[in-house]
Enzyme design. Structure first.
Site, mmCIF file in Angstrom:
data_model
loop_
_atom_site.group_PDB
_atom_site.id
_atom_site.type_symbol
_atom_site.label_atom_id
_atom_site.label_comp_id
_atom_site.label_asym_id
_atom_site.label_seq_id
_atom_site.Cartn_x
_atom_site.Cartn_y
_atom_site.Cartn_z
ATOM 1 N N ARG A 70 28.168 20.539 4.619
ATOM 2 C CA ARG A 70 28.339 21.442 5.760
ATOM 3 C C ARG A 70 27.263 22.510 5.622
ATOM 4 N NH1 ARG A 70 33.623 24.462 8.173
ATOM 5 N NH2 ARG A 70 33.836 22.348 8.981
ATOM 6 N N HIS A 72 29.454 18.346 14.979
ATOM 7 C CA HIS A 72 30.656 18.341 14.124
ATOM 8 C C HIS A 72 31.378 16.995 14.322
ATOM 9 C CE1 HIS A 72 33.691 19.641 11.553
ATOM 10 N NE2 HIS A 72 34.285 20.598 12.252
ATOM 11 N N GLN A 99 35.099 16.084 13.041
ATOM 12 C CA GLN A 99 36.115 16.723 13.874
ATOM 13 C C GLN A 99 36.505 15.809 15.033
ATOM 14 O OE1 GLN A 99 37.551 20.039 13.757
ATOM 15 N NE2 GLN A 99 38.831 19.083 15.309
ATOM 16 N N ASP A 107 37.190 26.202 21.712
ATOM 17 C CA ASP A 107 36.721 26.544 20.368
ATOM 18 C C ASP A 107 36.300 28.017 20.421
ATOM 19 O OD1 ASP A 107 35.692 26.502 17.774
ATOM 20 O OD2 ASP A 107 33.887 25.355 18.290
ATOM 21 N N CYS A 118 39.702 22.917 17.668
ATOM 22 C CA CYS A 118 39.340 22.441 16.323
ATOM 23 C C CYS A 118 39.831 23.384 15.240
ATOM 24 C CB CYS A 118 37.832 22.246 16.231
ATOM 25 S SG CYS A 118 36.903 23.743 16.624
ATOM 26 N N ARG A 178 42.606 15.434 10.749
ATOM 27 C CA ARG A 178 41.332 15.513 10.012
ATOM 28 C C ARG A 178 41.474 14.785 8.678
ATOM 29 N NH1 ARG A 178 38.249 19.812 10.937
ATOM 30 N NH2 ARG A 178 36.537 18.589 10.087
#
Ligand code: CP
Ligand code: NVA
Length: 312
Positions: A110, A137, A140, A232, A272, A300
């Site tokens: 990340r 992402h 996700q 988000d 998310c 996830r």
């Protein structure tokens, strides 16, 4: 469960790199692993293997999902903070990749720059998993599409409205939707549209799958009749300095009860996480009956396990 070997050795960097059948395989595997876990069936598919996890940004869900997921798959996960590894002191990505490839079976990273992930993948000869960059992402969105499948029976033909910043999550939703035939409408303030290059590539895929993609400035237009309403944070990690200014532009883009009233009556809400409650989403919606946000967060775990089990 019979695990497919089709994706063994592949990097997982962008959903754009995968075919519709491959993305379906990942989602189906995630659902299968979830079922096995809930039935108490052990599945040590990665026994003896180790995943290195490089985090240049904070994380709750991604870190815990990969670490717990690796444990449940019979392997081991190593948290590599830039404060501790030499990468943080300037060792090159190339050398880091060459060394870690001799000791690990996979790396999750990340970071800020998407190019760093591509550079790592260029030099590593083990699978690289993108755990979020400023651009994308993708892990996700596997969990998101799994959640949509659980609630709606599939993603094809589903209408998803993303309300907010044209950011990394929006980009991966565009790529995922475009491959899978899910319609994605992004509602954002002028100046905060998704990346033009991402949109162009997604549109090419959408022509094949029949997905309709659009970018609009009126949230009501995007959310009208939507099956999934997604939001988000307005300021992503690394944009903390812009948060106050962005807030001015995004006030009309809050997912609240009024906006939800124009969505399909059975619409679900996704986020998310982490959320700024009272900003991009109200408590009432996040904690309300249409929210699938905590199922999404749980997924996830299953999604990341599927990605690891298939590529490592
Ligand atoms: N959604 C998500 O990636 O959460 P974390 O930043 O906590 O990993
Ligand atoms: N867009 C957000 C997602 C966090 C999971 C960020 O990049 O901070």
């Amino acid at each position: 469960m019979d695990l497919s070997t089709e994706l063994k050795g592949r990097d997982f960097i962008s959903l754009h790199d995968f075919t519709r059948a491959e993305i379906s395989l990942i989602i189906d595997t995630a659902m299968g692993l979830k079922k096995e876990l809930k039935s108490g069936i052990l599945h040590p598919y990665l026994a003896g293997k180790t995943l290195g996890m490089i985090f240049q940004k904070s994380s709750t869900r991604t870190r815990v999902a990969f670490e717990v997921g690796m444990y449940q798959l019979g392997g081991h996960a190593l948290f590599l903070s830039p404060r501790d590894i030499q990468l943080g002191r300037g060792e090159s990505i190339k050398d880091t990749a060459l060394v870690l490839s001799r000791m690990l079976e996979g790396i999750m990273i990340r970071t800020f720059s998407h190019d760093e992930v591509l550079e790592l993948a260029k030099w590593a000869d083990i699978p690289i998993i993108n755990g979020l960059t400023d651009l994308l992402h993708p892990t996700q969105v596997i969990g998101d599409m799994q959640t949509i499948t659980e609630y709606k029976g599939g993603v094809e033909g589903i209408k998803l409205a993303f309300v907010g910043d044209g950011n990394n999550v929006a980009h991966s939703l565009l790529f995922g939707g475009a491959k899978m035939g899910m319609h994605v409408s992004i509602a954002c303030p002028p100046g905060y549209e998704p990346d033009a290059g991402v949109l162009r590539l997604a549109e090419e895929d959408a022509r094949q799958s029949g997905a309709r993609l659009s970018v609009v400035h009126d949230p009501l237009v995007a959310v009208e009749g939507a099956d999934v309403v997604y939001t988000d944070v307005w300021a992503s990690m690394g944009q903390e300095g812009e948060a106050a200014e962005k807030e001015q532009h995004f006030m009309q883009y809050q997912v609240n009860k009024r906006l939800m009233s124009v969505a399909h009556k059975d619409a679900i809400v996704l986020h998310c996480l982490p959320a700024k409650r009272g900003k991009e989403i109200t408590d009432e919606v996040l904690d309300g009956p249409q929210s699938a946000v905590f199922d999404e967060a749980e997924n996830r775990l299953h999604a990341h396990k599927a990605i690891m089990a298939l590529v490592m």
